[in-house]
Design an enzyme around this catalytic site. Structure first.
Site, short mmCIF file in Angstrom:
data_model
loop_
_atom_site.label_atom_id
_atom_site.label_comp_id
_atom_site.label_asym_id
_atom_site.label_seq_id
_atom_site.Cartn_x
_atom_site.Cartn_y
_atom_site.Cartn_z
N ASP A 1 7.04 5.04 -9.28
CA ASP A 1 5.83 4.33 -9.58
C ASP A 1 4.74 5.05 -10.69
O ASP A 1 4.60 6.06 -10.48
CB ASP A 1 5.15 3.96 -8.27
N GLU B 1 9.11 3.91 -14.06
CA GLU B 1 8.13 2.70 -14.38
C GLU B 1 7.19 3.32 -15.54
O GLU B 1 6.28 4.07 -15.32
CB GLU B 1 7.27 2.06 -13.37
C1 NOJ Z 1 2.88 -0.23 -10.03
C2 NOJ Z 1 3.37 -1.15 -9.13
O1 NOJ Z 1 4.60 -1.80 -9.48
C3 NOJ Z 1 2.35 -2.17 -8.75
O2 NOJ Z 1 2.80 -3.12 -7.81
C4 NOJ Z 1 1.22 -1.22 -8.00
O3 NOJ Z 1 0.12 -2.16 -7.64
C5 NOJ Z 1 0.78 -0.37 -8.90
N1 NOJ Z 1 1.91 0.41 -9.43
C6 NOJ Z 1 0.16 0.76 -7.92
O4 NOJ Z 1 0.87 1.46 -7.10
#
Ligand code: NOJ
Length: 558
Positions: free
Chosen positions: A205, A246
């Protein structure tokens, strides 16, 4: 090409499927999906051709960010099951030939995490330095706020601590201080724990935020050394485990997250192609392949063992933040004109079928693009049956509604009272009465059958994943044609993004009339001329995949 190579670097032609256990299938009627319910549906995933399941966070959480706010990195949210249920799922998935990865959310914890509770309680807490503190917020504290509807600053004053703490996301998600070696050790321990229980890696993440050096006062000397350390740890424990990151940055910046490792790649195994995704929507909106073709031409080749991960939708807003304001507005106008469909000024909280006005051929063409473009395709649950959003749900939850299994009560997701479900079951023409797995699996003309076929062809065409790709000139603005070549094999895919039929001539260097183009999605073949030209007809929103074949093999149906 030798298929043995695809078994080693399995991620290069994987089919990744993202789901949230909470919204997938409820086995005990308490309204929450759970691991037992998910495991009972394993064969839906197996017959779809999924090779890797990505589990969204399933850890104990106050659920203020749908599980991305964690209170125990080693736990399973009791509503979703136990460690035993988790292991049963992973084992059953493995039996069906699927690997499992899960979200690694270590940029931050929940503010209810025992580490943060301890940290805020005293400057002498052993956990104080696990977070990032300041007496005064910096002058640019509001710069880079991710959720502008709820936050105005990256720093929050904490009465109990008497200091400000950093939170790059919501204020209830204090950032962990990865500059502290104890935090880094703990992150590795968490990864090791879940790999021991069967995971084959992680979707990491918010990677740039995790390594962020700007907002943080405590800085890593070299954030990329740290990422390389994490990867080295991962592969020491399990040689073929992956980190799918990500990273939503321009291509040259994203490239740094693959790492170098002498050209092999020693940081993230895969990075999501956010730029390609955003340009795809611009292309779809304009019915002009140009923006997507440009992205594909610009997109740097990843290091040898790494790969891009491609997607059309994920669990978040459809972010369009890397388009210009005017381009974003074009996509908003085409696919989400109402304010209620838009989010954070940068994205759309809709799923693909509604954005494309339910036009079946156009939706199918979009998925054909996804599976034929170079990169590992990642599906978000429900895409395979054409699920839509429910704008009654708050914010991003609009696209995270319960999975629709049957036309029955709650779409077969749960026997609980609808008020006890994590979110509304989609209502109206995309509700379970019209869109569900059980009807589509028996219908050879359904979207599910189409996507199964695309998955099968994609898996049969390792050229798409491994080959060198080139975007071909066709002279038709609405058509994207690309070819992938490896070891003498050539696969060509042609997509018409417009609603008018079109004929194109493909110029295929290196091919001649000793071969034909065999259709891969339907029966048929197209001749190639002595100088490598092929005439291809495409209906409105049409798509065709071909493999170059010798005529005698084509006739024999090989
Ligand atoms: C990215 C995630 O995809 C999202 O859903 C989340 O709110 C944020 N990171 C914070 O963890």
């Amino acid at each position: 090409m030798e298929l043995t190579r695809t078994a080693d670097l399995w991620w290069k032609n994987a089919v990744v499927y993202c789901l949230d256990v909470e919204t997938y299938s409820d086995s005990d009627g308490d309204g929450h999906g759970d691991f037992r319910g998910l495991t009972q549906h394993i064969d839906h995933l197996a017959t779809l051709g999924v090779t890797c399941v990505w589990l969204m966070p399933f850890f104990p959480s106050p659920d203020r960010d749908d599980g991305y706010d964690i209170t125990d990195f080693y736990g399973v949210d009791p509503r979703l099951g136990s460690h035993g249920d988790f292991v049963d799922f992973v084992r059953t998935a493995r039996d069906r030939g699927m690997r499992v990865i899960a979200d690694l959310v270590v940029n931050h914890t929940s503010d209810k995490h025992p580490w943060f509770r301890s940290a805020r309680s005293s400057p002498d807490s052993p956990y104080r330095d696990w977070y990032v503190w300041r007496d005064e917020p910096p002058a640019d504290a509001e710069k880079g706020v991710v959720f502008p509807d709820q936050e105005t600053s990256l720093w929050q004053y904490d009465e109990e601590a008497g200091q400000y703490y950093l939170h790059q996301f919501y204020k209830h998600q204090p950032d962990l201080n990865v500059a502290n070696p104890a935090v880094r050790e703990e992150i590795a321990r968490v990864m090791g724990f879940w790999m021991e229980l069967g995971l084959s890696g992680f979707r990491v993440d918010a990677v740039p935020f995790l390594l962020e050096t700007q907002g943080k006062d405590a800085r890593l000397p070299d954030p990329h050394d740290y990422l390389a350390d994490l990867r080295a740890f991962l592969t020491r424990r399990q040689g073929d485990a992956v980190l799918l990151g990500e990273v939503n940055l321009p291509y040259p910046d994203t490239m740094r997250f693959f790492g170098a490792g002498d050209g092999v790649g020693d940081e993230l195994t895969m990075c999501f192609d956010f730029i390609g995704m955003q340009r795809t929507y611009l292309s779809l909106a304009r019915q002009d392949a140009g923006p997507l073709a440009e992205a594909l031409r610009e997109r740097p080749a990843p290091p040898r063992d790494a790969h891009w991960a491609t997607f059309l939708r994920n669990h978040d807003e459809l972010t369009l933040d890397k388009l210009t304001d005017a381009e974003r507005q074009e996509v908003f106008d085409a696919f989400g004109p109402d304010k209620d469909m838009q989010l954070y000024g940068r994205g759309l909280r809709r799923r693909l079928p509604t954005m494309l006005g339910g036009a079946a051929a156009r939706i199918r063409m979009a998925y054909s693009l996804l599976f034929s473009l170079p990169g590992t395709p990642v599906l978000f649950y429900g895409e395979e049956i054409g699920m839509a959003e429910d704008l009654r749900a708050e914010g991003r939850l609009a696209v995270r509604t319960p999975m629709q299994w049957t036309p029955g009560r709650n779409g077969g997701f749960s026997t609980a009272d609808p008020d006890d479900l994590p979110g509304p079951v989609v209502d109206g023409e995309y509700g379970p009465e019209h869109v569900n797995v059980s009807a589509q699996r028996r219908d050879p003309d359904s979207l599910l059958s189409w996507i199964r076929m695309l998955v099968e062809r994609y898996r049969e065409c390792p050229e798409l994943a491994w080959g060198e790709y080139r975007v071909l000139k066709t002279g038709e603005a609405s058509v994207l044609a690309h070819r992938c070549d490896i070891d003498g094999g050539t696969v060509v895919a042609v997509h018409n993004l417009a609603d008018a039929a079109v004929d194109v001539v493909l110029n295929l260097d290196g091919l001649d009339d000793s071969c034909v183009l065999t259709d891969l999605l339907v029966d048929g073949h197209t001749p190639v001329s002595a100088d490598g030209q092929a005439h291809v007809e495409l209906p409105s929103y049409g798509c065709r995949w071909f493999r170059s074949t010798r005529p005698e093999d084509a006739e024999a149906g090989r």
